[in-house]
Design an enzyme around this catalytic site. Structure first.
Site, short mmCIF file in Angstrom:
data_model
loop_
_atom_site.label_atom_id
_atom_site.label_comp_id
_atom_site.label_asym_id
_atom_site.label_seq_id
_atom_site.Cartn_x
_atom_site.Cartn_y
_atom_site.Cartn_z
N TYR A 144 0.86 -1.19 0.00
CA TYR A 144 0.00 0.00 0.00
C TYR A 144 0.89 1.24 0.00
O TYR A 144 1.86 1.32 0.77
CB TYR A 144 -0.89 0.00 1.24
CG TYR A 144 -1.78 1.23 1.36
CD1 TYR A 144 -2.82 1.46 0.46
CD2 TYR A 144 -1.56 2.16 2.38
CE1 TYR A 144 -3.63 2.58 0.57
CE2 TYR A 144 -2.37 3.29 2.50
CZ TYR A 144 -3.40 3.50 1.60
OH TYR A 144 -4.20 4.60 1.70
N ASP A 239 9.45 2.78 -0.56
CA ASP A 239 8.43 3.43 0.25
C ASP A 239 8.64 3.07 1.72
O ASP A 239 8.23 2.02 2.19
CB ASP A 239 7.03 3.00 -0.23
CG ASP A 239 5.93 3.71 0.55
OD1 ASP A 239 6.25 4.49 1.48
OD2 ASP A 239 4.75 3.48 0.24
N LYS A 267 4.57 9.12 8.56
CA LYS A 267 4.38 8.53 9.89
C LYS A 267 5.39 9.05 10.92
O LYS A 267 5.22 10.15 11.42
CB LYS A 267 4.32 7.01 9.78
CG LYS A 267 3.13 6.62 8.88
CD LYS A 267 2.71 5.17 8.88
CE LYS A 267 1.38 5.05 8.15
NZ LYS A 267 1.37 4.18 7.00
#
Ligand SMILES: *Cc1c(COP(=O)(O)O)cnc(C)c1O
Length: 434
Positions: A144, A239, A267
């Site tokens: 994702y 990523d 994050k």
């Protein structure tokens, strides 16, 4: 268990927001039932609006590596807020956060701050296409990268065919330049480059997957990613929105020892406030506006509160690295869960890298989405609710990694392992012992 407060809050929220939430992952769709509304959090604990305390293994889905409401982070945000919340003009704090990122992540020479992980990956893809002058992007099933249109794509009928949209509203035109392959599939990657090599702008991947449960890359897969992108002059986009500053201070790339062309972060770099970042070789980043002509902008990018939280978090991680403790606590949890499931006679496997881990209800190692997808999600739902009743808050889906924070004490982990042993024992008894 008291849940009247959450029940009423959810009823109200559903009248106002689709599904009562602002992001689907928190709606408990994968386990049934209603989400728990949070009042506040501190250290390793969440407190709901009915007054219950939970040991938290979600950590806001990754950012809260220091635990909730860390005093240094809160003080930094308060100090920044008092000086004004947004200027739309440069601040020195942005350079400070950029410097921390560049010093930490081996392959990043220049970086651009954005507001979310989604923005980071979307911008990195645009840059990769602008830099290479090519269209096709390769991604892996079950990875994702945020809700970027061109990445909301399911695999086509064969491994080397282009993808099809997996959300209404994503056009076929958008996804026709996305190729979806299986994670850890070296032969599939080679075939894709054989067939489409000259058209491939970039390969984007999670260096440890968190978003189909925790899945570990093989060394052969990492080698193929690095070798094939170099050989075909495509860019490798790592990523690290989840893994950055999580599996090691310098991210998964420092742990495994490779240097991607571009890296996306989010994050933890925002310390619990909205931040993302993308960066890489100066030669590539040079193409971003206003130095180059690849457009990317943001009214609130480099926001003073968000950069303050990020700086406080990264400084703390750099100056008092919690990684050895995180490793120890996470191993304690992984071994405890593994042991509890084994004793209950429940088919399972545990995957872990540092403080990211997943207990999968399946009897073999999870290497890709095809395996992950066949886990017993009904069993997971029982396990999840059993733990909630006993005060441990796990991600509400089999297909998410759990996180341990620096605030978790051995007693917290032991309590969760004990709770898991009870729950798995009950599940096993109901299933007739198998
Ligand atoms: C969370 C996540 C994203 C998206 O970040 P948002 O801030 O939710 O937009 C992208 N990539 C990975 C690997 C993630 O875990």
């Amino acid at each position: 268990m008291k849940s009247e407060g959450s029940h009423a809050a959810f009823a109200r929220a559903r009248q106002l927001m689709p599904g009562g939430v602002n992001s689907p992952a928190r709606a408990f769709g994968g386990v049934g039932g209603e989400p728990i509304f949070i009042d506040h959090a501190e250290g390793a604990y969440l407190f709901d609006i009915d007054g219950q305390r939970y040991i938290d293994y979600v950590g806001s889905w990754g950012p809260m590596i220091l635990g909730h409401a860390h005093p240094e982070v809160i003080a930094a945000v308060e100090k920044a807020a008092a000086r004004g919340t947004s200027f739309g003009a440069p601040t020195e704090a942005e350079s400070e956060l950029a410097e921390l990122i560049i010093e930490a992540v081996p392959s990043v020479e220049k970086v651009r701050l954005v507001n979310s992980g989604t923005e980071a990956t979307m911008s990195a893809l645009r840059l990769a296409r602008g830099f290479t002058g090519r269209d096709v992007v390769v991604k892996f099933a079950g990875n994702y990268h945020g809700h970027v249109d061109s990445l909301l794509v399911a695999a086509g009928s064969s491994a080397a065919t282009l993808g099809v949209p997996n959300s209404p509203g994503v056009t076929a035109g958008t996804t026709k330049d996305t190729l979806v392959l299986q994670y850890n599939d070296v032969a599939g990657l080679e075939r894709a480059f054989d067939e489409h090599g000259k058209r491939i702008a970039a390969v984007i991947f999670e260096p440890v997957v968190g978003n189909m449960g925790c899945v570990v890359p093989t060394q052969a897969f990492l080698d193929a990613l690095n070798g094939l992108t170099k050989r075909h002059k495509a860019l490798l986009i790592c990523d690290e929105v989840m893994t950055g500053f999580r599996v090691a201070y310098g991210g998964a790339q420092s742990l495994f020892g490779f240097e991607p062309d571009l890296t996306t972060l989010g994050k933890i770099v925002g310390g619990g406030l909205p931040v993302g970042a993308y960066g890489g070789r100066a030669e590539i980043m040079h193409h971003v506006l206003p130095e180059g002509d690849v457009f990317q902008a943001g009214t609130l990018s480099g926001n003073p509160l968000a950069t303050a939280a990020g700086i406080a978090t990264l400084r703390r991680l750099r100056d008092e690295p919690p990684y050895a403790t995180l490793e120890e606590r996470s191993r304690q949890l992984a071994e405890g869960l593994d042991d509890a499931a084994t004793r209950a006679g429940i088919p399972h496997t545990v995957a872990r890298v540092g403080s990211m881990l997943t207990l999968f209800f399946i009897d073999r190692a999870v290497v890709d989405w095809t395996v992950s997808e066949s886990s017993d999600t009904a069993r997971f739902a029982k396990y999840f609710w059993g733990l909630i009743e006993r005060g441990s808050y796990m991600p509400c889906s089999q297909f998410e990694a759990l996180f341990v924070s620096a605030a978790h004490r051995p007693e917290d982990i032991a309590a969760t392992v004990q709770a898991a042993a009870e729950v798995l024992g009950e599940i096993s008894a109901h299933a007739g012992g198998n």
